[in-house]
Design a protein around this motif. Structure first.
Motif, mmCIF file in Angstrom:
data_model
loop_
_atom_site.group_PDB
_atom_site.id
_atom_site.type_symbol
_atom_site.label_atom_id
_atom_site.label_comp_id
_atom_site.label_asym_id
_atom_site.label_seq_id
_atom_site.Cartn_x
_atom_site.Cartn_y
_atom_site.Cartn_z
ATOM 1 N N VAL A 1 36.186 38.260 45.666
ATOM 2 C CA VAL A 1 37.352 38.838 44.997
ATOM 3 C C VAL A 1 37.608 40.226 45.578
ATOM 4 N N GLY A 2 38.861 40.498 45.882
ATOM 5 C CA GLY A 2 39.252 41.825 46.327
ATOM 6 C C GLY A 2 40.107 42.491 45.265
ATOM 7 N N PHE A 3 39.932 43.805 45.089
ATOM 8 C CA PHE A 3 40.767 44.543 44.133
ATOM 9 C C PHE A 3 40.681 46.029 44.430
ATOM 10 N N ARG A 4 41.599 46.769 43.827
ATOM 11 C CA ARG A 4 41.610 48.229 43.952
ATOM 12 C C ARG A 4 41.401 48.856 42.589
ATOM 13 N N ARG B 1 41.106 56.895 32.605
ATOM 14 C CA ARG B 1 40.553 55.554 32.771
ATOM 15 C C ARG B 1 41.330 54.870 33.881
ATOM 16 N N ALA B 2 40.622 54.410 34.882
ATOM 17 C CA ALA B 2 41.263 53.771 36.030
ATOM 18 C C ALA B 2 41.803 52.402 35.662
ATOM 19 N N GLN B 3 42.763 51.958 36.456
ATOM 20 C CA GLN B 3 43.275 50.605 36.281
ATOM 21 C C GLN B 3 42.916 49.782 37.510
ATOM 22 N N VAL B 4 42.747 48.490 37.299
ATOM 23 C CA VAL B 4 42.471 47.568 38.386
ATOM 24 C C VAL B 4 43.809 47.021 38.868
ATOM 25 N N ALA B 5 43.995 47.013 40.187
ATOM 26 C CA ALA B 5 45.253 46.548 40.765
ATOM 27 C C ALA B 5 44.968 45.629 41.950
ATOM 28 N N ASP B 6 45.965 44.874 42.316
ATOM 29 C CA ASP B 6 45.911 44.024 43.519
ATOM 30 C C ASP B 6 44.704 43.091 43.524
ATOM 31 N N VAL B 7 44.449 42.441 42.402
ATOM 32 C CA VAL B 7 43.315 41.517 42.304
ATOM 33 C C VAL B 7 43.686 40.210 42.997
ATOM 34 N N ASP B 8 42.818 39.757 43.903
ATOM 35 C CA ASP B 8 43.080 38.468 44.548
ATOM 36 C C ASP B 8 41.773 37.827 45.002
ATOM 37 N N ILE B 9 41.862 36.538 45.245
ATOM 38 C CA ILE B 9 40.747 35.799 45.816
ATOM 39 C C ILE B 9 40.862 35.958 47.324
ATOM 40 N N SER B 10 39.907 36.647 47.923
ATOM 41 C CA SER B 10 39.924 36.855 49.374
ATOM 42 C C SER B 10 39.466 35.595 50.102
ATOM 43 N N LEU C 1 38.736 27.980 37.440
ATOM 44 C CA LEU C 1 37.652 28.966 37.447
ATOM 45 C C LEU C 1 38.068 30.210 38.227
ATOM 46 N N GLU C 2 38.738 30.026 39.348
ATOM 47 C CA GLU C 2 39.205 31.168 40.130
ATOM 48 C C GLU C 2 40.164 32.031 39.311
ATOM 49 N N GLY C 3 41.044 31.390 38.528
ATOM 50 C CA GLY C 3 41.955 32.132 37.650
ATOM 51 C C GLY C 3 41.206 32.915 36.585
ATOM 52 N N CYS C 4 40.144 32.333 36.034
ATOM 53 C CA CYS C 4 39.325 33.037 35.035
ATOM 54 C C CYS C 4 38.655 34.263 35.655
ATOM 55 N N ILE C 5 38.154 34.109 36.864
ATOM 56 C CA ILE C 5 37.510 35.234 37.549
ATOM 57 C C ILE C 5 38.523 36.354 37.757
ATOM 58 N N LEU C 6 39.726 36.006 38.230
ATOM 59 C CA LEU C 6 40.759 37.020 38.449
ATOM 60 C C LEU C 6 41.128 37.729 37.146
ATOM 61 N N ALA C 7 41.259 36.977 36.067
ATOM 62 C CA ALA C 7 41.608 37.576 34.772
ATOM 63 C C ALA C 7 40.514 38.530 34.300
ATOM 64 N N ALA D 1 39.748 53.246 45.100
ATOM 65 C CA ALA D 1 38.592 52.562 45.676
ATOM 66 C C ALA D 1 38.963 51.103 45.907
ATOM 67 N N THR D 2 38.707 50.619 47.095
ATOM 68 C CA THR D 2 38.942 49.221 47.425
ATOM 69 C C THR D 2 37.617 48.490 47.353
ATOM 70 N N VAL D 3 37.620 47.359 46.644
ATOM 71 C CA VAL D 3 36.384 46.611 46.395
ATOM 72 C C VAL D 3 36.557 45.172 46.868
ATOM 73 N N ARG D 4 35.531 44.648 47.490
ATOM 74 C CA ARG D 4 35.422 43.213 47.789
ATOM 75 C C ARG D 4 34.058 42.797 47.251
ATOM 76 N N TYR D 5 34.060 41.871 46.289
ATOM 77 C CA TYR D 5 32.807 41.518 45.633
ATOM 78 C C TYR D 5 32.605 40.006 45.685
ATOM 79 N N PRO D 6 31.460 39.554 46.196
ATOM 80 C CA PRO D 6 31.190 38.113 46.255
ATOM 81 C C PRO D 6 30.508 37.608 44.974
ATOM 82 N N PHE D 7 30.938 36.460 44.539
ATOM 83 C CA PHE D 7 30.287 35.751 43.429
ATOM 84 C C PHE D 7 29.781 34.428 43.989
#
Length: 82
Positions: A11-14, A22-31, A40-46, A61-67
């Protein structure tokens, strides 16, 4: 349930600062995903989209996190339910 579901999702997000502190999460997507399970992918994004962080220092901050998901024990191998 799908006890044999296995695979990986990245998953990638900013994390972007706000005036509230308090920061907000933006640009969430499945990389990348080899799950082939849109629900399940939709649940992870939510879930990622609902996270709360402190404002990042130095800008967004740009994040890419593997599950990684592995099959659970077969029902017959699972501990008894109480």
């Amino acid at each position: 349930m799908e006890p044999d579901l296995a695979g990986a999702v990245t998953v990638g997000f900013r994390i972007e600062a706000t005036d509230s502190g308090r920061a907000q999460v933006a640009d969430v997507d499945i990389s990348v995903s080899d799950l082939h399970h849109p629900w399940l992918e939709g649940c992870i994004l939510a879930m990622i989209g609902s996270l709360s962080f402190e404002n990042p220092e130095g800008g967004p901050a740009t994040v890419r996190y593997p599950f990684r998901f592995a099959p659970g024990p077969a029902e017959r191998d699972a501990p008894p339910r109480e």
